[in-house]
Design a protein around this motif. Structure first.
Motif, short mmCIF file in Angstrom:
data_model
loop_
_atom_site.label_atom_id
_atom_site.label_comp_id
_atom_site.label_asym_id
_atom_site.label_seq_id
_atom_site.Cartn_x
_atom_site.Cartn_y
_atom_site.Cartn_z
N GLY A 35 72.06 6.34 -104.56
CA GLY A 35 72.89 5.97 -103.42
C GLY A 35 73.95 4.95 -103.78
O GLY A 35 73.82 4.24 -104.78
N TRP A 36 74.98 4.92 -102.97
CA TRP A 36 76.01 3.87 -103.04
C TRP A 36 75.97 3.07 -101.75
O TRP A 36 75.91 3.64 -100.66
N PHE A 37 76.02 1.77 -101.91
CA PHE A 37 76.09 0.85 -100.78
C PHE A 37 77.27 -0.09 -101.00
O PHE A 37 77.81 -0.17 -102.10
N ARG A 38 77.64 -0.79 -99.95
CA ARG A 38 78.68 -1.80 -100.09
C ARG A 38 78.36 -2.99 -99.21
O ARG A 38 77.68 -2.88 -98.20
N GLN A 39 78.90 -4.13 -99.63
CA GLN A 39 78.69 -5.36 -98.87
C GLN A 39 79.96 -6.18 -98.89
O GLN A 39 80.44 -6.58 -99.95
N ALA A 40 80.50 -6.40 -97.70
CA ALA A 40 81.68 -7.24 -97.54
C ALA A 40 81.24 -8.68 -97.25
O ALA A 40 80.12 -8.89 -96.78
N PRO A 41 82.09 -9.65 -97.51
CA PRO A 41 81.72 -11.05 -97.27
C PRO A 41 81.29 -11.28 -95.82
O PRO A 41 81.98 -10.85 -94.89
N GLY A 42 80.14 -11.91 -95.65
CA GLY A 42 79.65 -12.22 -94.32
C GLY A 42 79.03 -11.07 -93.58
O GLY A 42 78.65 -11.21 -92.41
N LYS A 43 78.90 -9.91 -94.24
CA LYS A 43 78.33 -8.74 -93.58
C LYS A 43 77.09 -8.27 -94.32
O LYS A 43 76.88 -8.59 -95.49
N GLU A 44 76.29 -7.47 -93.63
CA GLU A 44 75.12 -6.90 -94.25
C GLU A 44 75.50 -5.76 -95.19
O GLU A 44 76.54 -5.14 -95.04
N ARG A 45 74.61 -5.50 -96.13
CA ARG A 45 74.82 -4.37 -97.02
C ARG A 45 74.70 -3.08 -96.21
O ARG A 45 73.76 -2.90 -95.44
N GLU A 46 75.67 -2.17 -96.41
CA GLU A 46 75.66 -0.93 -95.64
C GLU A 46 75.68 0.29 -96.53
O GLU A 46 76.26 0.28 -97.63
N PHE A 47 75.07 1.34 -96.02
CA PHE A 47 74.99 2.61 -96.73
C PHE A 47 76.36 3.27 -96.77
O PHE A 47 77.11 3.25 -95.79
N SER A 99 66.40 5.50 -105.38
CA SER A 99 65.30 5.54 -104.42
C SER A 99 64.39 6.72 -104.73
O SER A 99 64.83 7.74 -105.26
N TYR A 100 63.12 6.58 -104.35
CA TYR A 100 62.17 7.68 -104.43
C TYR A 100 62.15 8.49 -103.13
O TYR A 100 61.44 9.49 -103.03
N THR A 101 62.92 8.06 -102.14
CA THR A 101 62.97 8.73 -100.85
C THR A 101 64.21 9.61 -100.79
O THR A 101 65.30 9.17 -101.14
N VAL A 102 64.04 10.83 -100.33
CA VAL A 102 65.14 11.79 -100.31
C VAL A 102 66.23 11.33 -99.34
O VAL A 102 65.98 11.09 -98.17
N LEU A 103 67.44 11.17 -99.89
CA LEU A 103 68.64 10.85 -99.12
C LEU A 103 68.43 9.66 -98.18
O LEU A 103 68.83 9.68 -97.03
N ALA A 104 67.80 8.65 -98.68
CA ALA A 104 67.56 7.45 -97.87
C ALA A 104 68.85 6.71 -97.60
O ALA A 104 69.75 6.65 -98.45
N ALA A 105 68.95 6.13 -96.40
CA ALA A 105 70.12 5.35 -96.02
C ALA A 105 69.79 3.86 -95.86
O ALA A 105 70.70 3.04 -95.76
N ARG A 106 68.52 3.53 -95.81
CA ARG A 106 68.13 2.12 -95.66
C ARG A 106 68.08 1.43 -97.01
O ARG A 106 67.47 1.94 -97.95
N PRO A 107 68.70 0.27 -97.14
CA PRO A 107 68.64 -0.45 -98.42
C PRO A 107 67.21 -0.71 -98.87
O PRO A 107 66.94 -0.72 -100.08
N THR A 108 66.30 -0.92 -97.93
CA THR A 108 64.92 -1.23 -98.29
C THR A 108 64.20 -0.04 -98.92
O THR A 108 63.13 -0.21 -99.51
N ALA A 109 64.76 1.15 -98.82
CA ALA A 109 64.15 2.33 -99.44
C ALA A 109 64.51 2.45 -100.91
O ALA A 109 64.00 3.33 -101.60
N TYR A 110 65.38 1.62 -101.39
CA TYR A 110 65.84 1.68 -102.78
C TYR A 110 65.15 0.62 -103.62
O TYR A 110 65.03 -0.54 -103.21
N ASP A 111 64.73 1.05 -104.82
CA ASP A 111 63.91 0.18 -105.65
C ASP A 111 64.70 -0.52 -106.76
O ASP A 111 64.32 -1.59 -107.22
#
Length: 123
Positions: A35-47, A99-111
């Protein structure tokens, strides 16, 4: 130990394009989701986008659908994120993850996570 290394970030004008790469250590991918995620200053990491390594199924955030394309090269153990029609709101640090989860969008699903690469889009 899984290692992910991103590259390809930089400064680009609005409307321009960039391609990010994520190189992984051997034996990393197989049946995983990348997966690819991004995080802008002051914001949460997003899918942003995800792809299954084996079948190449993809999933995108609505904000990038039609502009970004995720792909993988099995021979090079590399995942790409082609970003077109970039907007100032795409400015962020971009991370790849596994991630071990198929097409996960939650950051917590990524190891496993890379160190990130900065993308800055000027208006």
């Amino acid at each position: 130990q899984v290692q992910l290394v991103e590259s390809g970030g930089g400064l680009v004008q609005a409307g321009g394009s960039l391609r990010l790469s994520c190189a992984a250590s051997a034996r990393t991918f197989r049946s995983y989701t990348m997966g690819w995620f991004r995080q802008a200053p002051g914001k949460e990491r997003e899918f942003v986008a995800a792809i299954t390594w084996s079948g190449g199924m993809t999933y995108y955030a609505d904000s990038v659908k039609g502009r970004f394309t995720i792909s993988r090269d099995k021979a090079k153990n590399t995942v790409y994120l082609q970003m077109n029609s970039l907007k100032p709101e795409d400015t962020a640090v971009y991370y790849c993850a596994q991630s071990y989860t198929v097409l996960a969008a939650r950051p917590t699903a990524y190891d496993y996570w890379g160190q990130g690469t900065q993308v800055t889009v000027s208006s």
